[in-house]
Design a protein around this motif. Structure first.
Motif, PDB file in Angstrom:
ATOM      1  N   ALA A 195      39.607  27.139  68.422  1.00 56.30           N
ATOM      2  CA  ALA A 195      39.921  26.759  69.602  1.00 56.30           C
ATOM      3  C   ALA A 195      41.241  27.271  70.218  1.00 56.30           C
ATOM      4  N   VAL A 206      39.876  24.778  75.753  1.00 54.04           N
ATOM      5  CA  VAL A 206      39.578  23.452  75.577  1.00 54.04           C
ATOM      6  C   VAL A 206      40.060  22.452  76.741  1.00 54.04           C
ATOM      7  N   ALA A 244      34.878  16.505  68.973  1.00 52.31           N
ATOM      8  CA  ALA A 244      33.842  17.385  68.541  1.00 52.31           C
ATOM      9  C   ALA A 244      32.903  16.663  67.379  1.00 52.31           C
ATOM     10  N   GLY A 294      34.005  22.539  65.425  1.00 52.87           N
ATOM     11  CA  GLY A 294      33.856  22.409  66.962  1.00 52.87           C
ATOM     12  C   GLY A 294      32.442  22.644  67.439  1.00 52.87           C
ATOM     13  N   TRP A 323      34.927  22.167  70.488  1.00 56.57           N
ATOM     14  CA  TRP A 323      35.755  21.263  70.840  1.00 56.57           C
ATOM     15  C   TRP A 323      35.838  20.991  72.612  1.00 56.57           C
TER      16      TRP A 323
END
Ligand code: FUB
Length: 523
Positions: free
Chosen positions: A94, A99, A145, A150, A152
């Motif tokens: 991420a 995100v 998540a 993920g 995410w």
């Protein structure tokens, strides 16, 4: 530098299935887990999921000469058996700006992943808020998540759950979150840095505050990096502490931290300081997390020990954490950091590492570190703990540093690396010396400190080694005596990053003992 071999030991990169053309299989014989300088990994937060031990980590991306936390993404490490040294590395799980629509890039600070009551994973992530008029724009977002890897997505798209503006106004830097889901299902979030720690209960949705922020007190020397955990009904808080001083059980130098810990009978305290879980590591920051996996507790922490590592190029390590249950509450035994087998050092004429050190300005000011004089480490962008120094509000005209060997040694040269933050000739701050020379203890007759005869010359420039040679001399104690620059009103201070003393012949260096006791005085 990708996939380079470190210390001749294999780091095997294989391609893993499906989502993971980016995953890599790592087989390592010890710490740091990622050691080849390809990916630095920092601020570890371990957790157990799907029967495996995972470590969430940030990624340091600063070039070697930049002292800043440039951290663009988070990554994961996963193993089924920490003793095997086999890990799966998931780089880039991420990035803040991907995100959280409200976040800025490049500050993916220390986060933590926990599994919520709905069995989904919640990622508490400190990032910089893009559009904020807060004095300090760090804020904590929460992502969610179905798997630790993920994808995410923001669990609270309206913005961070903690900042200087929400849920109430605060004036701290809002980073370093840590979360506990208690046995009764109640959820507690703690966060903070620069000596300020706050705590708050969360609703079962994992994002809404339940009750007010509270200041957490009683954790002596708290600096940052809190880690909450519970064992046998007792709440433990690990944290980076820097109760610095020459008699401190934590750290002698203020720019270093130990991992200290305290305990409490309930999540919000009262907290009692209990001691040191991990002594200072090779990076200025220390950041840890602990977890029980298959009946054994582990401490994940970071160091500067990887190839090309530094204070802003840190790497995650994992070691056993053991408990002393003979006392109540159980004590954490100080963790013994382990390193992967190191390549043997080449023969060297530098015999400084075998000496003990005495200096004229003891106790050394807490921003400096006497042990850095002969640790063999020189950096292009050192920070104050990487050097001995003498700054004080009123600096004397001269200082000395001294090496003492157990037995007399025959030497014919020396190299010294001065550090400064002011130009040559300054009368404030830290400047290169106006002059310096070597003195040895002459044990004949009444004894006394005498200039080393026949020295070739004493350069005073900083930022590199200044070399002096002289006819062989047999000494047990040697001093570098430095005259500070300045004038009638005041003098600058002095600082040395490394001081080497050269024997006639190169020899295999003996293992350096960082805890060596001060040798007997020559006088
Ligand atoms: O990695 C950035 C910061 O350094 C963390 O937030 C602190 O805990 C320290 O490790």
């Amino acid at each position: 530098m990708r996939n380079k071999l470190f210390a001749g030991l294999a780091l095997i990169a294989l391609v893993a299935p499906a989502w993971a053309e980016e995953t890599r299989q790592i087989s390592v014989p010890g710490n740091p887990i990622l050691a080849d300088g390809d990916y630095y990994s920092t601020d570890p937060a371990p957790f157990v999921a799907d029967g495996a031990l995972w470590i969430l980590a940030g990624r340091d991306q600063a070039p070697p000469d930049v002292n800043d936390f440039i951290m663009g993404e988070w990554q994961l490490l996963r193993t089924d058996d920490p003793k095997s040294g086999k890990w799966t590395h998931y780089p880039d799980i991420a990035k803040p700006e991907n995100v959280f629509a409200w976040a800025e890039e490049a500050r993916a600070y220390a986060g933590q992943i926990v599994q919520g009551p709905d069995k989904r994973y919640y990622f508490y992530a400190p990032v910089l808020e893009k559009n904020s008029d807060a004095k300090d724009r760090f804020a904590i977002g929460v992502a969610v998540a179905d798997s630790p890897t993920g994808p995410w997505r923001d669990a609270h798209p309206s913005g961070p759950i903690i900042s200087q503006r929400v849920p109430v106004v605060n004036d701290i830097q809002n980073i370093d979150p840590t979360v506990l889901i208690d046995n009764d299902g109640r959820i507690y979030l703690y966060w903070g840095t620069f000596g300020k720690l706050l705590g708050m209960e969360l609703e079962r949705d994992m994002v809404s505050p339940k009750g007010a922020e509270q200041a957490i007190e009683g954790l002596t020397g708290f600096f940052e990096a809190p880690w909450i955990m519970k064992r046998k009904g007792v709440y433990y808080m690990l944290y980076a502490g820097n109760k610095a001083g020459s008699t401190s059980d934590c750290t002698p130098a203020v720019y270093h931290a130990c991992i200290a810990y305290g305990t409490a009978p309930s999540p919000m305290g009262p907290w009692t300081y209990r001691g040191v879980a991990l002594k200072p590591v090779s990076s200025t920051t220390s950041h840890s997390g602990a977890v029980e996996y298959k009946g054994q507790w582990y401490l994940a922490y970071h160091t500067a020990d990887a190839q090309g590592g530094g204070h802003f190029r840190r790497s995650v390590a994992l070691d056993r954490l053991d408990w002393d249950d003979s006392v109540t509450p159980a004590r954490i035994r100080t963790v013994v950091p382990t390193l992967r087998p190191q390549p043997s050092l080449p023969p060297s004429r530098n015999i400084a590492p075998a000496a003990s050190v005495k200096v004229s300005n003891e106790p050394v000011p807490v921003q400096y570190w006497i042990k850095s004089l002969n640790d063999g480490i020189t950096k292009v962008a050192p920070l104050p703990p990487d050097m001995w120094g003498s700054w004080s509000p009123s600096n004397p005209a001269s200082q000395w540093i001294e090496y003492r060997w157990d037995k007399a040694v025959t030497i014919d040269g020396s190299r010294i690396w001065f550090w400064n933050d002011q130009p040559a000739g300054a009368n404030v701050g830290v400047a290169p010396p106006a002059a310096w020379h070597l003195e040895y203890w002459d044990s004949r007759a009444k004894g006394g400190w005498k200039p080393v005869p026949g020295a070739s010359g004493y350069g005073t420039q900083s930022g590199g080694f200044q070399t002096v040679s002289f006819p062989p001399i047999h000494v047990r104690c040697l001093r570098a005596v430095m005259m500070a620059s300045g004038d009638d009103r005041s003098h600058a201070a002095l600082a040395v990053q490394e001081w080497e003393v050269l024997a006639l012949k190169a020899m295999r260096p003996s293992a350096r003992d960082a805890n060596r006791r001060l040798g007997a005085a020559c006088s």
